[in-house]
Motif scaffolding. Structure first.
Motif, short mmCIF file in Angstrom:
data_model
loop_
_atom_site.label_atom_id
_atom_site.label_comp_id
_atom_site.label_asym_id
_atom_site.label_seq_id
_atom_site.Cartn_x
_atom_site.Cartn_y
_atom_site.Cartn_z
N LEU A 69 25.73 58.92 -4.45
CA LEU A 69 27.38 59.37 -5.61
C LEU A 69 28.62 59.01 -6.00
N ALA A 70 29.16 58.96 -5.35
CA ALA A 70 30.51 58.93 -5.69
C ALA A 70 31.29 57.70 -6.42
N TYR A 71 30.17 56.19 -6.17
CA TYR A 71 30.16 55.14 -6.47
C TYR A 71 30.97 54.84 -7.60
N PRO A 72 29.90 55.51 -8.66
CA PRO A 72 30.28 55.81 -10.55
C PRO A 72 31.58 56.35 -10.59
N ILE A 73 31.50 57.59 -9.96
CA ILE A 73 33.00 57.33 -10.02
C ILE A 73 34.43 57.02 -10.32
N PHE A 138 44.39 63.29 -4.61
CA PHE A 138 45.03 64.44 -5.81
C PHE A 138 44.86 63.40 -7.05
N PHE A 139 44.85 61.35 -6.55
CA PHE A 139 44.90 61.04 -8.17
C PHE A 139 43.09 60.34 -8.38
N GLY A 140 42.36 61.11 -7.67
CA GLY A 140 41.37 60.46 -7.92
C GLY A 140 40.42 60.56 -7.91
N SER A 141 38.97 60.70 -7.38
CA SER A 141 37.90 61.13 -7.21
C SER A 141 37.14 62.73 -6.75
N TYR A 142 38.33 62.36 -5.73
CA TYR A 142 38.00 64.33 -5.04
C TYR A 142 38.42 65.05 -6.13
N ASN A 143 39.65 64.80 -6.42
CA ASN A 143 39.89 65.83 -7.71
C ASN A 143 38.48 66.22 -8.67
N VAL A 144 38.22 64.61 -9.38
CA VAL A 144 37.02 64.91 -9.88
C VAL A 144 36.27 66.16 -9.52
N TYR A 145 35.47 65.52 -8.20
CA TYR A 145 33.94 66.02 -7.27
C TYR A 145 34.67 68.10 -7.58
N ALA A 146 35.93 68.03 -7.00
CA ALA A 146 36.01 69.46 -7.31
C ALA A 146 35.53 70.46 -9.04
N ALA A 147 35.88 69.02 -9.61
CA ALA A 147 36.28 69.78 -11.17
C ALA A 147 34.41 69.60 -11.43
N VAL A 176 26.09 67.12 -13.33
CA VAL A 176 27.22 67.77 -13.14
C VAL A 176 27.63 68.59 -11.73
N SER A 177 26.20 68.39 -10.97
CA SER A 177 26.13 69.01 -10.27
C SER A 177 25.88 67.84 -8.58
N ILE A 178 24.53 67.29 -9.31
CA ILE A 178 24.53 66.88 -8.06
C ILE A 178 25.76 65.14 -8.29
N LEU A 179 26.60 65.41 -8.89
CA LEU A 179 27.13 64.37 -8.92
C LEU A 179 28.94 64.86 -7.88
N ALA A 180 28.54 66.38 -8.17
CA ALA A 180 29.97 67.18 -7.72
C ALA A 180 29.52 67.20 -6.36
N PHE A 181 28.22 66.72 -5.48
CA PHE A 181 27.48 66.86 -4.30
C PHE A 181 28.32 65.56 -3.72
N ALA A 182 28.68 64.38 -4.25
CA ALA A 182 29.48 63.05 -3.35
C ALA A 182 30.34 63.64 -2.80
N SER A 183 31.00 64.38 -2.76
CA SER A 183 31.65 64.90 -1.45
C SER A 183 30.27 66.00 -0.76
N GLU A 184 30.02 66.21 0.36
CA GLU A 184 29.17 67.23 1.21
C GLU A 184 30.36 68.52 0.72
N TYR A 324 37.73 76.30 1.64
CA TYR A 324 39.03 76.67 2.54
C TYR A 324 38.84 76.00 3.98
N PHE A 325 38.11 77.15 4.91
CA PHE A 325 38.01 76.96 5.78
C PHE A 325 37.38 76.31 6.81
N GLY A 326 35.92 75.39 5.40
CA GLY A 326 35.20 74.53 6.13
C GLY A 326 35.67 73.77 5.89
N SER A 327 36.37 72.91 4.15
CA SER A 327 37.11 71.42 4.59
C SER A 327 38.25 71.11 6.15
N SER A 328 38.55 72.24 6.75
CA SER A 328 39.77 72.35 7.07
C SER A 328 38.79 72.36 8.60
#
Length: 607
Positions: A69-73, A138-147, A176-184, A324-328
């Motif tokens: 899912l992350a590949y196209p972004i 911060f400068f890339g795809s994880y920002n996009v997943y969060a958005a 949009v939802s499916i693409l956001a799941f590029a981050s588990e 917040y805590f899950g990512s940590s």
């Protein structure tokens, strides 16, 4: 009444103007730091010379299927040469998050002006550092997943229970939802959101299924279960390595350590806390205080959900805490990142950015609620002023941080120009000075990896030159691989010391008539070395060039190798001579070597 109305209007216009200035300044600031930075991590560079088939094959072998899912972004954001058109997509990725945050806050009934202020100020306050600010963060795809995740939440929160969503809007929300799941992480957060929504609203199955976010969770969940059931991720070295990377600490760390690391990563989200000198215990104390305060708010939100009185604000608050805590916690499962925290390193990571945004927004909502209770805007104004002061400090630090990378950016631009010139001249080879492989504060690339990149990007064979065209080889710098040396001490700023016996061997063929100029210094600068014996391919040479500290050798016939031996009985240590505590036995400074070919050109020492 008219005078009061006029005063309010003036204040409204002034506050609106401040908000506009804040937004425009933030957009410009992000523009500056985005275009000032080249690639920053080894992960980014190695993806720069892999074809689509190679990258997809690696994803399949690693078993981390969310990367599909992350590949196209990532493909859109990927670049190596930091030219304008290549870096521009990264800028849009950078501003997506604050813009979607504004929209979410407005949905949660925060005023538009406050929404812009509390969405943009924490961006300015954020601390940049190399580890978590690469292309994937911060400068890339994880920002996009969060958005994308925020957009999915907005679409769901704005849907009324008794109304169906248009097919176009539903499809958009689903994608949009499916693409956001590029981050588990966001897949887990979406499932938790749906769960809380069902409990709070006692939704029927029909109402829940109408949500594109819910449908995306269901479809992706079924996909993951199917993969696990059919053992799609067959055992292989790549999958095992990825497993050890992602959750290797499960097998080695205790529950106590996992909890401790989770708390450390959580508190490390606060900008510049990692520069204040706190030890591990001090950070844990701060983290426990934060957890205790958030637990009180979380308990109230849970009670309101059980009582079916919660608003979307309470649900999103609990989802934010999970992120917040899950990512940590996810970071605590990774052995490398776990050790960083246990060793009290200052390293931060991508999720620390999200953690900071979440903490800041929670603090805003607490202050905003207090302002409503006391019917005063003073606490909020103090909060904003304090944020601006913090932001001024952070902006200054971040600009100094990105300016450190100007040398690296210039190198990448030069690399591209050199390669393009070779292509224009129909050359099959392209030469690069070895310095182009050295990028301070990022990574020094190996010759093999850099050669693969040049071959992939430009279809050229790369060779590496250790001296710039028409100049000499610094013997205190990086030497070609066909050089071997003996009797050399560690290089210093502008020379290298040798002892009583030293040797330079060059395993390369040179034609007759090639001149070798060896530039010398001395133990005592300004004095000519005495009783120093030079042997050139076994033959003694003791002639210094008049007026210079250069000794010249010349080949009388074709040579398959060159060997220069230096024998100097006048060695001494600075300690003996009263010049410090350096006990090395030094005899002579060697500075550079020049090779003049029979045609009069100087060798650039390429290989």
């Amino acid at each position: 009444m008219s005078i009061l109305h006029a005063k309010n209007k003036v204040f409204f216009d002034f506050s609106l103007m401040l908000v506009i200035v804040l937004v425009l300044f933030t957009l410009y600031y992000l523009w500056y730091i985005n275009f000032a930075l080249p690639i920053m991590t080894w992960d980014e560079f190695q993806n720069g010379f892999k074809s689509a088939d190679e990258q997809l094959a690696e994803i399949l072998k690693s078993g981390r299927l969310s990367h599909f899912l992350a590949y196209p972004i990532n493909a859109i954001l990927k670049f190596v040469i930091p030219e304008f058109s290549a870096v521009l997509p990264r800028y849009f990725a950078l501003i997506m998050l604050p813009i979607t945050l504004v929209a979410l806050l407005i949905i949660l009934r925060v005023s538009k002006k406050k929404s812009f202020v509390v969405a943009f100020l924490p961006i300015l306050m954020h601390q940049l550092d190399w580890q978590h600010n690469g292309q994937i963060a911060f400068f890339g795809s994880y920002n996009v997943y969060a958005a994308l995740f925020i957009i999915a939440i907005i679409l769901d929160a704005s849907q009324k229970f008794d109304e169906s969503m248009s097919i176009h809007k539903w499809i958009f929300g689903f994608i949009v939802s499916i693409l956001a799941f590029a981050s588990e992480l966001f897949f887990i957060a979406a499932g938790f959101y749906i769960f809380l929504k069902i409990i709070n609203y006692r939704c029927s199955v029909t109402v829940v299924v109408r949500s594109p976010l819910c449908s995306a969770v269901a479809v992706y969940g079924v996909f993951l279960i199917t993969v696990i059931f059919y053992n799609f991720n067959a055992s292989n070295a790549e999958a095992e390595a990825m497993g050890n990377y992602l959750y290797g600490s499960v097998n080695t760390a205790s529950v106590y350590n996992l909890l401790k690391i989770t708390l450390l990563y959580a508190v490390n989200s606060i900008p510049y806390l990692n520069t204040m000198g706190f030890d591990v215990f001090g950070k844990l104390v701060i983290s426990v205080v934060i957890v205790s305060i958030l637990s009180v708010f979380a308990f109230r939100a849970i009670v309101s959900i059980i009582n079916k009185t919660a608003t979307h604000k309470s649900i999103i608050f609990l989802v934010s805490l999970l992120i917040y805590f899950g990512s940590s916690f996810l970071l605590s499962l990774q052995p490398i990142k776990s050790q960083w925290m246990l060793d009290n390193h200052n390293t931060r990571y991508v999720f620390n950015f999200y953690g900071w945004l979440i903490l800041y927004l929670i603090l805003f909502f607490a202050i905003d609620r207090y302002c409503k209770n006391v019917k005063s805007s003073i606490p909020f104004n103090i909060f904003v002023v304090a944020s601006i002061v913090f932001a001024v400090y952070s902006i200054n630090e971040n600009i100094k941080f990105v300016d450190r990378y100007s040398e690296s950016k210039d190198k990448w631009i030069a690399i591209d120009q050199i390669a393009e010139n070779s292509i224009a001249n129909n050359q099959k080879e392209v030469g690069f000075h070895i310095d182009y492989l050295v990028h301070p504060d990022i990574v020094s690339f190996s010759r093999d990896s850099f050669s693969r990149f040049i071959d992939f990007e430009y279809n050229l064979d790369a060779k590496y030159c250790y001296a710039k065209q028409g100049s000499r080889l610094n013997l205190y710098g990086v030497l070609p691989r066909y050089f071997s040396i003996e009797g050399f001490y560690s290089p210093e700023i502008n020379w290298v010391w040798v002892g009583s016996s030293s040797m330079i061997r060059i395993d390369k063929e040179y034609p007759a008539g090639t001149i070798f100029d060896l530039e010398l210094g001395d133990v005592f600068p300004g004095k000519t070395p005495k009783n120093v014996r030079f042997l050139f391919n076994g033959e003694p040479v003791n002639k210094l060039i008049s007026g210079q500290q250069i000794i010249r050798f010349q080949t009388d016939s074709d040579s398959s190798y060159i060997e220069i031996k230096i024998q100097s009985p006048e060695e001494a240590s600075p300690l003996e001579l009263g010049y410090g505590d350096d006990s090395r036995r030094l005899s002579l400074q060697l500075i550079s070597l020049g090779v003049i070919l029979p045609d009069g050109s100087m060798s650039s020492f390429c290989e």
